[in-house]
Design an enzyme around this catalytic site. Structure first.
Site, mmCIF file in Angstrom:
data_model
loop_
_atom_site.group_PDB
_atom_site.id
_atom_site.type_symbol
_atom_site.label_atom_id
_atom_site.label_comp_id
_atom_site.label_asym_id
_atom_site.label_seq_id
_atom_site.Cartn_x
_atom_site.Cartn_y
_atom_site.Cartn_z
ATOM 1 N N PRO A 197 3.488 9.571 -0.354
ATOM 2 C CG PRO A 197 5.372 8.581 -0.651
ATOM 3 C CD PRO A 197 3.818 8.287 -0.840
ATOM 4 C CD GLU A 198 -0.383 14.566 -0.801
ATOM 5 O OE1 GLU A 198 -0.504 15.742 -0.879
ATOM 6 O OE2 GLU A 198 -1.282 13.865 -0.580
#
Length: 274
Positions: A2-3
């Site tokens: 997850p960015e």
DNA sequence: ACGATAGCCTGATAGC
DNA sequence: TGCTATCAGGCTATCG
């Protein structure tokens, strides 16, 4: 992993699912996830509180609870949240469970066990050590070519390392760093003091562009990522270099290469990115 | 002060 | 087939 686009998508989906719910009980099966305070204190404070708001800062999720409390949650590589009915089977690697008063529960799963949670006073969040030094948000109007130029011109490291540095810009990770640099026609290995103003302008523009496009389609599902509703993102279909090594560049046909830069797997087109 | 790097951790995959 | 080695990567701590 997850960015920013994935965390933003998780935030948006969780808002629909848990806003206003009251937490009756908190179950912690892997104490290491809770960095602060002690687990029993974490549970004791949260129980009885309701979720008033969910925010994002960089890659951090912030659950704002009643009475000035906030859970600072970082998903690291594979953390994710999902809402379940209390009697649904519990998936492997479920480490923290927030039982609501309505027979549903928010479950935190994390295969790699890298994620963290900190419970702090909402008024202290901005000064918390993991938040205080974060750089600018990419969608902040003050994130401009000039800002980026001022931040990086004195740095000695590669542009890839700069994009990954959360203290300069908050939210970019390995996938989007590679994509931003490809679209900007800048080599990941080039030192920042060798960049032209035009390069820096392109990087700034493409950062906003790529992240916005990724949010629009719900992020990139590379490994295990799904949003709060359990849905995959679609941006992995639009990745032009990340995990594309061996395939032809969509612009020039040259083979996409993979190396290691800034300690990370780095994908680029040796012809387009100088 | 700053930059580079090991370590945390599990599962997928490569190699023998 | 089945074992072992390697890689994936965000952040923190530690080293130079």
């Amino acid at each position: 992993m997850p960015e920013l686009p994935e965390v933003e998508t998780i935030k948006n989906t969780l808002e629909q699912l848990v806003l206003g719910k009251t937490i009756a009980r908190v179950q912690v099966d892997l104490p290491r996830i809770i960095r602060h305070p002690a687990v029993d204190e974490f549970q004791q404070i949260i129980e009885g509180k309701s979720i008033d708001a969910i925010k994002r800062r960089g890659k951090f999720l912030l659950f704002q609870l009643t009475d000035n409390w906030t859970i600072i949650s970082h998903l690291r590589m594979e953390g994710n949240y999902g809402l379940f009915k209390s009697d649904e089977p519990v998936a492997k690697h479920t480490h923290v469970t927030f039982q609501f008063t309505d027979c549903t529960q928010l479950r935190y799963r994390d295969t790699r066990q890298f994620g963290t949670m900190d419970l702090v006073n909402t008024s202290d969040v901005a000064n918390h050590k993991s938040i205080a030094n974060l750089g600018i948000e990419p969608f902040d109007p003050n994130f401009t070519e000039q800002y980026l130029y001022d931040q990086i011109i004195k740095k000695q490291k590669s542009i890839k390392a700069v994009l990954l540095d959360q203290d300069i810009i908050a939210g970019i990770g390995n996938i989007y760093a590679d994509e931003i640099l490809f679209r900007s026609k800048v080599s990941p290995m080039v030192a920042t003091n060798k960049l032209t103003k035009e390069d820096i302008g392109n990087i700034c523009k493409n950062t906003k562009l790529v992240l916005k496009e990724a949010i629009k389609v719900g992020g990139s599902s590379i490994k295990s990522y799904v949003n709060g509703l359990g849905k995959m993102g679609m941006f992995q279909q639009q990745l032009l270099v990340y995990k594309q090594d061996g395939k032809p560049c969509v612009v020039c046909g040259e083979e996409i290469q993979k190396t290691r830069t800034a300690g990370r797997g780095t994908h680029y087109c040796p012809n387009c990115q100088k």
